[in-house]
Design a protein around this motif. Structure first.
Motif, short mmCIF file in Angstrom:
data_model
loop_
_atom_site.label_atom_id
_atom_site.label_comp_id
_atom_site.label_asym_id
_atom_site.label_seq_id
_atom_site.Cartn_x
_atom_site.Cartn_y
_atom_site.Cartn_z
N SER A 1 0.80 -1.23 0.00
CA SER A 1 0.00 0.00 0.00
C SER A 1 0.84 1.28 0.00
O SER A 1 0.35 2.33 -0.44
N SER A 2 2.08 1.21 0.46
CA SER A 2 2.92 2.41 0.42
C SER A 2 3.62 2.58 -0.92
O SER A 2 4.21 3.63 -1.19
N ASP A 3 3.56 1.55 -1.77
CA ASP A 3 4.19 1.61 -3.09
C ASP A 3 3.17 1.59 -4.22
O ASP A 3 3.48 1.98 -5.34
N MET A 4 1.96 1.12 -3.93
CA MET A 4 0.85 1.15 -4.88
C MET A 4 -0.20 2.09 -4.29
O MET A 4 -1.08 1.67 -3.55
N VAL A 5 -0.09 3.35 -4.63
CA VAL A 5 -0.78 4.42 -3.92
C VAL A 5 -2.10 4.77 -4.60
O VAL A 5 -2.14 5.03 -5.82
N PRO A 6 -3.23 4.80 -3.86
CA PRO A 6 -4.49 5.25 -4.44
C PRO A 6 -4.39 6.69 -4.95
O PRO A 6 -3.76 7.54 -4.31
N ALA A 7 -4.99 6.95 -6.10
CA ALA A 7 -4.94 8.30 -6.68
C ALA A 7 -6.15 8.49 -7.60
O ALA A 7 -6.69 7.53 -8.14
N ARG A 8 -6.54 9.74 -7.79
CA ARG A 8 -7.67 10.05 -8.68
C ARG A 8 -7.17 10.09 -10.12
O ARG A 8 -7.06 11.15 -10.74
N VAL A 9 -6.82 8.91 -10.63
CA VAL A 9 -6.32 8.78 -11.99
C VAL A 9 -7.30 7.92 -12.78
O VAL A 9 -8.13 7.20 -12.22
N GLU A 10 -7.19 7.98 -14.10
CA GLU A 10 -8.11 7.24 -14.96
C GLU A 10 -7.68 5.78 -15.14
O GLU A 10 -8.47 4.94 -15.52
N SER A 11 -6.41 5.50 -14.85
CA SER A 11 -5.88 4.16 -15.02
C SER A 11 -4.65 4.01 -14.15
O SER A 11 -4.03 5.01 -13.77
N ALA A 12 -4.30 2.77 -13.81
CA ALA A 12 -3.09 2.54 -13.02
C ALA A 12 -1.89 3.12 -13.75
O ALA A 12 -1.73 2.96 -14.96
N GLY A 13 -1.04 3.80 -13.01
CA GLY A 13 0.12 4.44 -13.61
C GLY A 13 1.39 4.12 -12.84
O GLY A 13 1.37 3.43 -11.82
N ALA A 14 2.52 4.61 -13.34
CA ALA A 14 3.81 4.39 -12.70
C ALA A 14 4.61 5.67 -12.72
O ALA A 14 4.66 6.37 -13.74
N THR A 15 5.23 5.98 -11.58
CA THR A 15 6.18 7.08 -11.50
C THR A 15 7.55 6.49 -11.18
O THR A 15 7.70 5.27 -11.09
N SER A 16 8.52 7.34 -10.99
CA SER A 16 9.86 6.84 -10.68
C SER A 16 9.97 6.28 -9.27
O SER A 16 10.93 5.59 -8.94
N SER A 17 8.95 6.55 -8.42
CA SER A 17 9.04 6.12 -7.03
C SER A 17 7.93 5.17 -6.60
O SER A 17 8.06 4.47 -5.58
N ASN A 18 6.79 5.15 -7.33
CA ASN A 18 5.70 4.26 -6.91
C ASN A 18 4.75 4.00 -8.08
O ASN A 18 4.91 4.54 -9.18
N TRP A 19 3.76 3.17 -7.81
CA TRP A 19 2.68 2.90 -8.76
C TRP A 19 1.40 3.55 -8.24
O TRP A 19 1.16 3.58 -7.02
N LEU A 20 0.61 4.05 -9.14
CA LEU A 20 -0.65 4.70 -8.79
C LEU A 20 -1.82 3.79 -9.13
O LEU A 20 -1.80 3.11 -10.17
N ARG A 21 -2.83 3.79 -8.28
CA ARG A 21 -3.97 2.90 -8.48
C ARG A 21 -5.26 3.69 -8.27
O ARG A 21 -5.40 4.39 -7.26
N PRO A 22 -6.25 3.55 -9.19
CA PRO A 22 -7.47 4.36 -9.10
C PRO A 22 -8.54 3.76 -8.18
O PRO A 22 -9.72 3.75 -8.49
N SER A 23 -8.13 3.29 -6.99
CA SER A 23 -9.08 2.69 -6.07
C SER A 23 -8.50 2.68 -4.67
O SER A 23 -7.29 2.53 -4.48
N THR A 24 -9.38 2.80 -3.68
CA THR A 24 -9.00 2.65 -2.28
C THR A 24 -9.56 1.36 -1.69
O THR A 24 -9.40 1.09 -0.50
N ASP A 25 -10.20 0.57 -2.51
CA ASP A 25 -10.91 -0.63 -2.08
C ASP A 25 -9.92 -1.75 -1.75
O ASP A 25 -9.19 -2.22 -2.63
N LYS A 26 -9.90 -2.22 -0.49
CA LYS A 26 -8.98 -3.27 -0.07
C LYS A 26 -9.63 -4.65 -0.04
O LYS A 26 -8.98 -5.63 0.33
#
Length: 427
Positions: A187-212
């Motif tokens: 969860s600290s590396d696959m971070v929920p975000a208001r994005v349209e699709s899962a993305g990647a930055t140089s430090s983490n991955w972004l995920r368009p959901s908070t649902d666990k």
């Protein structure tokens, strides 16, 4: 929950174990091509299914995979001279080529017929997708090599990290096909975000959901199975689902839901019953990282995070480098690198997890499906039937793909990703 007998059938790969026999009916990812990059370079130890081997690249660039011990007096060929299209044992100068032919016997008279009577154990090899693949099955029935789904052609970019893990292959594979754990462990590396699709930055991955707590659905395929983890998206949760579809291509490959920058896969190969070679792969896409960047992102660089034999420097004895201060500051695990977080869990279970003591829930549907599938597959091989994925109907591996995205709730996830049309034709 499995019985003890079923757990052994799932996990054991050495000797005549049915699971090992199953795996030998597939081309095996034996090692990275980069490990034998140089013609006439240093031979490399390889261990697969409890069998000790040596790999080398000869003067013409061909890769050999031989029994490690010389057929003469059983000295190790790892120390041999790699020269003039053969590997020469230091002890008495016997020399073998990549096909196991004995080219020279320096210790024998020139007129001796012994050379023509000896054949050293050698496995056929092919190279693709950054790997040396070996055929370890029936030498009289070598099948045509098929490119893996993460390397559909020579032009596709592939970046691979390798870690030697002191744990059984099955618990590692279960970790790779388990979509539910990522919302907690990573969860600290696959971070929920208001994005349209899962993305990647140089430090983490972004995920368009908070649902666990995803809702899981599975579907068997000719090559293994695939399943969808359905989550509530951050946007349009009333009308849409966030779908993460994972694909298991038995017995070695897991295709993990991609991000908008590149695809992700893992390759998991048993070294023996209690050790596994784990490969984590970024491939394809316009922004696929290069190998060094990929290994740095995952904290898996040789000489920094791993030793020269790809063993992680984070171990049970040093608590996997866990930083409790970082945890207090908000990092969920205190362990750097997505694979290292997984490894801490896999190794902490013990060399072979006791599945008779599991307490499974709704989020473990994919785990249950994997166990049922592969226990049945191993039993089939034990009964003399073909290995899973080798009989008709077959789906070309290069047509198989995972999927992630936000879709209307009316969408059937089974129609998403690669391979759906090919699977319908095959069935």
């Amino acid at each position: 929950m499995l019985t003890a007998e079923e757990n052994d059938l799932l996990c054991r790969v050495e000797g005549d174990a049915p699971m090992g026999r199953l795996m030998r009916q597939h081309w095996v990812p034996a090692l990275l091509s980069e490990e034998v990059a140089e013609p006439d370079g240093k031979p490399v130890r390889v261990r697969l299914f409890g069998e000790n081997l040596v790999a080398f690249r000869d003067s013409e660039g061909k890769v050999g995979l031989l029994d490690e011990l010389c057929p003469h007096r059983r000295a190790s060929l790892v120390y041999g001279r790699n020269e003039e299209c053969g590997l020469r044992c230091l002890y008495h100068g016997w020399k073998m080529d990549v096909e196991g032919n004995v080219l020279e016997m320096s210790s024998e008279p020139a007129e001796s017929p012994l050379k023509d009577k000896v054949k050293h154990k050698a496995y056929p090899t092919r190279e693709a997708g950054g790997f040396v693949w070996a055929w370890m099955g029936d030498p009289e029935a070598v099948p045509e090599f098929e490119r893996p789904p993460f390397s559909p052609d020579e032009e596709t970019k592939v970046s691979i990290l390798k870690i030697r893990v002191p744990a059984n292959w099955a618990q590692i594979t279960e970790g790779q096909i388990d979509s539910a754990h990522s919302s907690s462990l990573h969860s600290s590396d696959m971070v929920p975000a208001r994005v349209e699709s899962a993305g990647a930055t140089s430090s983490n991955w972004l995920r368009p959901s908070t649902d666990k707590s995803p809702r899981l659905q599975t579907e068997r395929t000719p090559y293994g199975f695939r399943y969808a983890a359905l989550r509530r998206p951050i946007k349009n949760a009333s009308t849409h689902d966030y779908v993460r579809m994972t694909v298991y291509v038995a017995p070695f490959i897991s295709l993990i839901p991609p991000n908008s920058s590149y695809n992700v896969a893992s390759v998991i190969v048993p070294v023996d019953d209690v050790t596994t070679a784990f490969y984590f792969i970024a491939w394809g896409g316009q922004d696929c990282p290069d190998t060094e960047t990929w290994r740095k992102f995952n904290h898996t660089r040789v000489g920094i995070d791993l030793d020269a034999e790809y063993n992680t420097l984070r171990t049970l004895e040093n608590d996997f480098g866990q930083d409790r201060q970082a945890m207090a500051a908000g990092n969920f695990t205190g362990i750097k690198g997505i694979p290292n977080q997984d490894i801490a869990m896999w190794v902490s279970m013990g060399p072979i997890v006791d599945r008779t003591r599991d307490t499974l829930g709704a989020s473990d549907l994919a785990i249950t499906e994997f166990r049922r599938l592969m226990v049945e597959a191993a039993q089939a091989v034990k009964d003399g039937k073909p290995a899973i994925g080798t009989a008709e109907p077959r789906v070309p591996q290069v047509e198989i793909a995972s999927y992630q995205g936000i879709v209307p709730k009316t969408t059937d996830w089974r129609e998403l990703g690669g391979g759906a049309e090919a699977e319908r034709k095959a069935s």
